[in-house]
Design a protein around this motif. Structure first.
Motif, mmCIF file in Angstrom:
data_model
loop_
_atom_site.group_PDB
_atom_site.id
_atom_site.type_symbol
_atom_site.label_atom_id
_atom_site.label_comp_id
_atom_site.label_asym_id
_atom_site.label_seq_id
_atom_site.Cartn_x
_atom_site.Cartn_y
_atom_site.Cartn_z
ATOM 1 N N THR A 152 -5.518 3.249 -4.999
ATOM 2 C CA THR A 152 -5.268 4.268 -3.964
ATOM 3 C C THR A 152 -6.370 5.311 -3.814
ATOM 4 O O THR A 152 -6.340 6.083 -2.851
ATOM 5 C CB THR A 152 -3.946 4.993 -4.248
ATOM 6 O OG1 THR A 152 -4.005 5.588 -5.548
ATOM 7 C CG2 THR A 152 -2.768 4.034 -4.161
ATOM 8 N N THR A 206 1.111 5.273 6.307
ATOM 9 C CA THR A 206 1.050 3.817 6.179
ATOM 10 C C THR A 206 2.305 3.185 6.767
ATOM 11 O O THR A 206 2.225 2.184 7.486
ATOM 12 C CB THR A 206 0.873 3.404 4.702
ATOM 13 O OG1 THR A 206 -0.263 4.085 4.165
ATOM 14 C CG2 THR A 206 0.672 1.913 4.563
ATOM 15 N N ALA A 221 2.222 1.678 -3.432
ATOM 16 C CA ALA A 221 1.210 2.202 -4.355
ATOM 17 C C ALA A 221 1.026 3.711 -4.169
ATOM 18 O O ALA A 221 0.940 4.462 -5.154
ATOM 19 C CB ALA A 221 -0.118 1.476 -4.144
ATOM 20 N N PHE A 222 0.995 4.175 -2.912
ATOM 21 C CA PHE A 222 0.881 5.623 -2.672
ATOM 22 C C PHE A 222 2.095 6.366 -3.228
ATOM 23 O O PHE A 222 1.961 7.408 -3.869
ATOM 24 C CB PHE A 222 0.741 5.923 -1.179
ATOM 25 C CG PHE A 222 -0.594 5.563 -0.586
ATOM 26 C CD1 PHE A 222 -1.775 5.898 -1.228
ATOM 27 C CD2 PHE A 222 -0.666 4.899 0.620
ATOM 28 C CE1 PHE A 222 -3.005 5.571 -0.681
ATOM 29 C CE2 PHE A 222 -1.894 4.575 1.187
ATOM 30 C CZ PHE A 222 -3.061 4.902 0.533
ATOM 31 N N VAL A 231 -6.876 8.507 -1.104
ATOM 32 C CA VAL A 231 -6.350 9.763 -1.643
ATOM 33 C C VAL A 231 -7.449 10.818 -1.780
ATOM 34 O O VAL A 231 -7.241 11.982 -1.418
ATOM 35 C CB VAL A 231 -5.636 9.518 -2.992
ATOM 36 C CG1 VAL A 231 -5.292 10.828 -3.672
ATOM 37 C CG2 VAL A 231 -4.390 8.676 -2.790
ATOM 38 N N ARG A 256 1.989 6.498 -7.039
ATOM 39 C CA ARG A 256 1.053 7.529 -7.495
ATOM 40 C C ARG A 256 1.664 8.921 -7.337
ATOM 41 O O ARG A 256 1.561 9.757 -8.223
ATOM 42 C CB ARG A 256 -0.251 7.426 -6.708
ATOM 43 C CG ARG A 256 -1.285 8.437 -7.155
ATOM 44 C CD ARG A 256 -2.613 8.173 -6.523
ATOM 45 N NE ARG A 256 -3.598 9.166 -6.948
ATOM 46 C CZ ARG A 256 -4.892 8.962 -6.936
ATOM 47 N NH1 ARG A 256 -5.378 7.811 -6.528
ATOM 48 N NH2 ARG A 256 -5.716 9.912 -7.320
ATOM 49 N N LEU A 301 0.835 -1.202 0.000
ATOM 50 C CA LEU A 301 0.000 0.000 0.000
ATOM 51 C C LEU A 301 0.873 1.256 0.000
ATOM 52 O O LEU A 301 0.608 2.207 -0.746
ATOM 53 C CB LEU A 301 -0.947 -0.013 1.203
ATOM 54 C CG LEU A 301 -1.981 1.096 1.253
ATOM 55 C CD1 LEU A 301 -2.877 1.071 0.019
ATOM 56 C CD2 LEU A 301 -2.819 0.976 2.517
ATOM 57 N N THR A 315 -0.982 12.421 -1.018
ATOM 58 C CA THR A 315 -0.594 11.059 -1.373
ATOM 59 C C THR A 315 0.727 10.690 -0.707
ATOM 60 O O THR A 315 0.878 9.568 -0.205
ATOM 61 C CB THR A 315 -0.482 10.924 -2.907
ATOM 62 O OG1 THR A 315 -1.711 11.354 -3.488
ATOM 63 C CG2 THR A 315 -0.214 9.499 -3.312
#
Length: 191
Positions: free
Chosen positions: A46, A74, A20-21, A50, A24, A17, A67
């Motif tokens: 996300t 996280t 992924a943030f 977001v 992005r 996770l 983001t």
């Protein structure tokens, strides 16, 4: 054994996770095209966090700070949960332990960022041999351009052979070995 399995699940789920943030954030920061499968997948994964976070935290200097903050939060949650699962006595520890957890989170965000660029460079190099016109090629090019362009200017390409991916990978791994690993060991000794 159950603790180890839970640590593995936490590391995997929250680590992915965070990645992924960060992906992005960096895709937006490098103005990568969002009409490709990679970008669309990252946005789909996300958006749940977001979109609400953007309402509370505005962008700063055209960077999607919400983001990036989500990636940090996280990692902060991951570091706290890992210590909690290991049985760390938070109630007995002083406030300085929270600074250590924040430091570990910052370090892991930096390390994940380095990993993300490493994966992008390797994927771009492999795809250039197999299928250079794949739909994610423009996103990978935009993502790696800030790192690869300065290296390409400094190091000539002998006979058209681009050595910049090799130089970038070696430099990043040296930074992880010489900077990130000792910092993490130093921070972990404070527990």
């Amino acid at each position: 054994m159950l603790v180890t399995a839970f640590q593995f699940l936490l590391n995997t789920l929250l680590g992915l996770l965070s990645l992924a943030f960060l992906l992005r954030f960096y895709l937006q920061a490098t103005n990568a095209p969002f009409r490709n499968p990679l970008s669309q997948m990252v946005v789909a994964v996300t958006d749940f966090a977001v979109i609400p976070m953007r309402r509370a935290i505005p962008s700063l200097f055209r960077l999607d700070t919400s983001t990036f903050l989500l990636a940090f939060l996280t990692q902060l949650l991951l570091q706290f949960l890992l210590q909690w699962v290991n049985g760390f006595p938070f109630s007995l520890a002083g406030n300085s332990v929270y600074l250590v957890i924040i430091g570990l989170s910052v370090l892991h965000v930096a390390n994940l960022s380095m990993d993300l660029f490493l994966y992008a460079i390797v994927a771009q190099a492999l795809l250039s041999w197999v299928n250079p016109h794949t739909p994610i090629a423009p996103a990978l090019e935009a993502l790696t351009r800030p790192i690869m362009q300065p290296i390409r200017r400094m190091i000539p390409s002998p006979n058209g052979l681009d050595l910049s991916p090799l130089i970038a990978i070696m430099t990043a791994q040296l930074m992880q070995i010489l900077v990130f690993a000792p910092l993490e060991i130093s921070l972990m000794k404070l527990f």
